[in-house]
Design a protein around this motif. Structure first.
Motif, PDB file in Angstrom:
ATOM      1  N   LEU A 153      49.667  39.504  36.781  1.00  0.00           N
ATOM      2  CA  LEU A 153      50.322  40.610  37.481  1.00  0.00           C
ATOM      3  C   LEU A 153      51.799  40.315  37.673  1.00  0.00           C
ATOM      4  CD1 LEU A 153      50.755  39.549  40.666  1.00  0.00           C
ATOM      5  CD2 LEU A 153      48.311  39.978  40.748  1.00  0.00           C
ATOM      6  N   THR A 157      54.367  45.856  40.246  1.00  0.00           N
ATOM      7  CA  THR A 157      53.315  46.596  39.529  1.00  0.00           C
ATOM      8  C   THR A 157      51.971  45.868  39.658  1.00  0.00           C
ATOM      9  OG1 THR A 157      53.842  45.436  37.454  1.00  0.00           O
ATOM     10  CG2 THR A 157      54.929  47.559  37.838  1.00  0.00           C
ATOM     11  N   ASP A 161      48.667  46.432  37.497  1.00  0.00           N
ATOM     12  CA  ASP A 161      48.392  45.333  36.572  1.00  0.00           C
ATOM     13  C   ASP A 161      46.983  44.784  36.746  1.00  0.00           C
ATOM     14  OD1 ASP A 161      50.957  45.512  35.594  1.00  0.00           O
ATOM     15  OD2 ASP A 161      51.745  43.886  36.831  1.00  0.00           O
ATOM     16  N   ALA A 165      44.313  46.167  33.895  1.00  0.00           N
ATOM     17  CA  ALA A 165      44.778  45.003  33.137  1.00  0.00           C
ATOM     18  C   ALA A 165      44.502  45.164  31.645  1.00  0.00           C
ATOM     19  CB  ALA A 165      44.095  43.735  33.645  1.00  0.00           C
TER      20      ALA A 165
END
Length: 276
Positions: A153, A157, A161, A165
């Motif tokens: 991450l 964000t 993230d 992902a």
């Protein structure tokens, strides 16, 4: 499955909030009572878009809780995510004191079989050391195992993230650990890369250091552009259309900062020296 997250910094807090967002019941452990009370009110100790809303909604719905009582939190945990900091030491190596302090607390308090999942960025081989440490000092007659699950991450964000992902990396040494983590992440609907612990640890360092390298490379190209009268923004744009290069991390600037790239590049450099 009772999930506990140790640490409420960027890694731990975002992990706990996002796990509760997809339906898990999560307890986050911290040592600061004031911080815990604020998080219960939906007030994040870090600035991260969307995080306050996740904290408040999932706490109000009973899926996310915060506590300083680590003894009771770890006692009947099925799964403990370790998301504490690993700051750099003066020599560039990673300081693992926080990781081992948390693991000592876990070992002294768990009363049932438990999977300890290290999300903190740690040098290659650390998860093996952590498992040996836990098994050596565990107080009750329980089975404890360790898995590596590095985070990918970025500040600003982190929620996106995590929830969306590009991949989830899990490093395990048994089918049991793999099955538990697959169950944890089945609602994320994201590609899962399953490997062993050392490879997972290296994936994290290699990923971060390559991104830092791209930034450093573009900074050097920018210096060269000034010398020869070229425009680095046009150069970066022209490069970005190549799918092998992409358009990310090509913005030249004064360097790279943040909480990860500086310490992770130094840590890998230190580890390379230490390995001869």
């Amino acid at each position: 499955m009772k999930i506990v997250v140790a640490g409420t910094g960027y890694v731990g807090l975002v992990t706990g909030a996002c796990l509760s967002e997809v339906g898990h019941n999560v307890t986050c452990v911290d040592i600061d009572e004031n911080k815990v009370e604020k998080m219960k009110q939906g007030i994040s100790p870090i600035y991260e878009p969307g995080l306050d809303e996740l904290l408040k909604r999932n706490h109000d719905e009973g899926k996310l809780d915060f506590t300083v009582d680590y003894e009771n939190a770890y006692k009947d945990a099925d799964l403990v995510f370790v998301g504490v900091g690993t700051p750099e030491r003066e020599d560039g190596s990673a300081n693992l004191d926080y990781v081992f302090n948390v693991c000592k607390q876990i070992a002294e308090n768990i009363e049932k079989d438990c999977l300890v999942v290290v999300k903190s960025t740690v040098p290659i081989g650390t998860n093996d050391r952590v498992e040996g440490f836990l098994q050596e000092i565990v107080k009750n007659n329980v089975h404890v195992e360790v898995a590596s699950n590095p985070e990918f991450l970025a500040q600003g964000t982190a929620v996106v993230d995590t929830l969306y992902a590009k991949r989830i990396v899990i490093g395990v040494e048994s089918k049991n650990a793999e099955n538990i983590l697959r169950k944890v992440y089945e609602r994320y609907n994201q590609p899962i890369v399953v490997t062993n612990r050392k490879r997972a640890e290296m994936i994290k360092y290699a990923s971060n250091d390559l991104l830092a390298l791209k930034i450093s490379f573009m900074n050097e190209i920018a210096n060269f552009c000034e010398m020869v009268g070229a425009d680095v923004e046009d150069v970066a744009k022209g490069m970005s259309f190549d799918p092998r290069i992409g358009d990310k991390f090509l913005n030249a600037g004064i360097g790279y900062g943040g909480s990860c790239f500086p310490k992770d590049t130094k840590a890998l450099h230190w580890l390379a020296n230490d390995s001869g």
